[in-house]
Design a protein around this motif. Structure first.
Motif, PDB file in Angstrom:
ATOM      1  N   MET A   1      17.053  24.442 -15.575  1.00 56.70           N
ATOM      2  CA  MET A   1      16.796  25.369 -14.492  1.00 56.70           C
ATOM      3  C   MET A   1      16.076  24.615 -13.369  1.00 56.70           C
ATOM      4  N   PRO A   2      16.585  24.712 -12.137  1.00 56.37           N
ATOM      5  CA  PRO A   2      15.937  24.003 -11.034  1.00 56.37           C
ATOM      6  C   PRO A   2      14.578  24.600 -10.693  1.00 56.37           C
ATOM      7  N   ILE A   3      13.719  23.743 -10.200  1.00 62.11           N
ATOM      8  CA  ILE A   3      12.396  24.189  -9.783  1.00 62.11           C
ATOM      9  C   ILE A   3      12.506  24.777  -8.382  1.00 62.11           C
ATOM     10  N   THR A   4      11.957  25.973  -8.197  1.00 64.57           N
ATOM     11  CA  THR A   4      11.966  26.585  -6.877  1.00 64.57           C
ATOM     12  C   THR A   4      10.558  26.535  -6.307  1.00 64.57           C
ATOM     13  N   SER A   5      10.489  26.497  -4.993  1.00 63.71           N
ATOM     14  CA  SER A   5       9.204  26.405  -4.314  1.00 63.71           C
ATOM     15  C   SER A   5       9.048  27.559  -3.346  1.00 63.71           C
ATOM     16  N   LYS A   6       7.810  27.967  -3.131  1.00 64.21           N
ATOM     17  CA  LYS A   6       7.569  29.014  -2.145  1.00 64.21           C
ATOM     18  C   LYS A   6       7.531  28.431  -0.740  1.00 64.21           C
ATOM     19  N   TYR A   7       7.656  27.115  -0.635  1.00 66.48           N
ATOM     20  CA  TYR A   7       7.658  26.444   0.657  1.00 66.48           C
ATOM     21  C   TYR A   7       9.082  26.008   0.993  1.00 66.48           C
ATOM     22  N   THR A   8       9.439  26.119   2.263  1.00 58.85           N
ATOM     23  CA  THR A   8      10.785  25.713   2.661  1.00 58.85           C
ATOM     24  C   THR A   8      10.848  24.195   2.783  1.00 58.85           C
ATOM     25  N   ASP A   9      12.061  23.677   2.661  1.00 55.49           N
ATOM     26  CA  ASP A   9      12.259  22.240   2.860  1.00 55.49           C
ATOM     27  C   ASP A   9      11.796  21.839   4.259  1.00 55.49           C
ATOM     28  N   GLN A  10      12.026  22.708   5.231  1.00 60.00           N
ATOM     29  CA  GLN A  10      11.633  22.417   6.604  1.00 60.00           C
ATOM     30  C   GLN A  10      10.115  22.277   6.723  1.00 60.00           C
ATOM     31  N   GLN A  11       9.363  23.172   6.082  1.00 56.79           N
ATOM     32  CA  GLN A  11       7.897  23.074   6.114  1.00 56.79           C
ATOM     33  C   GLN A  11       7.437  21.738   5.551  1.00 56.79           C
ATOM     34  N   VAL A  12       7.974  21.388   4.407  1.00 55.91           N
ATOM     35  CA  VAL A  12       7.575  20.149   3.736  1.00 55.91           C
ATOM     36  C   VAL A  12       7.953  18.952   4.600  1.00 55.91           C
ATOM     37  N   GLU A  13       9.171  18.929   5.125  1.00 60.99           N
ATOM     38  CA  GLU A  13       9.643  17.803   5.923  1.00 60.99           C
ATOM     39  C   GLU A  13       8.840  17.640   7.210  1.00 60.99           C
ATOM     40  N   GLU A  14       8.476  18.731   7.859  1.00 58.25           N
ATOM     41  CA  GLU A  14       7.696  18.646   9.096  1.00 58.25           C
ATOM     42  C   GLU A  14       6.326  18.024   8.841  1.00 58.25           C
TER      43      GLU A  14
END
Length: 71
Positions: A1-14
């Motif tokens: 099962m993939p790990i899901t995050s409450k943060y978007t990829d965009q938030q993390v990348e920025e």
């Protein structure tokens, strides 16, 4: 099962892009960059996590780091 995050990829990348720019601005090579990242992790744990849970979270963090770099 993939790990899901409450943060978007965009938030993390920025945030990652901004931090990388600061490290680059100061000419921080790999060794200094890793020292800084380690200090940030330590400060986050010490300031935001109950003392009774710090070691367990640090161990999970280190396991995730090891898994992410592969062999």
């Amino acid at each position: 099962m993939p790990i899901t995050s409450k943060y978007t990829d965009q938030q993390v990348e920025e945030i990652l892009t901004e931090i990388a720019a600061v490290l680059d601005k100061h000419g921080a090579g790999p060794e200094l960059s890793l020292m800084i990242v380690g200090n940030i992790a330590t400060n986050v744990l010490n300031q935001n996590v109950a003392a009774s849970q710090r070691r367990a979270i640090a161990e999970k963090f280190s396991s995730a780091l090891i898994s992410s770099v592969g062999e």
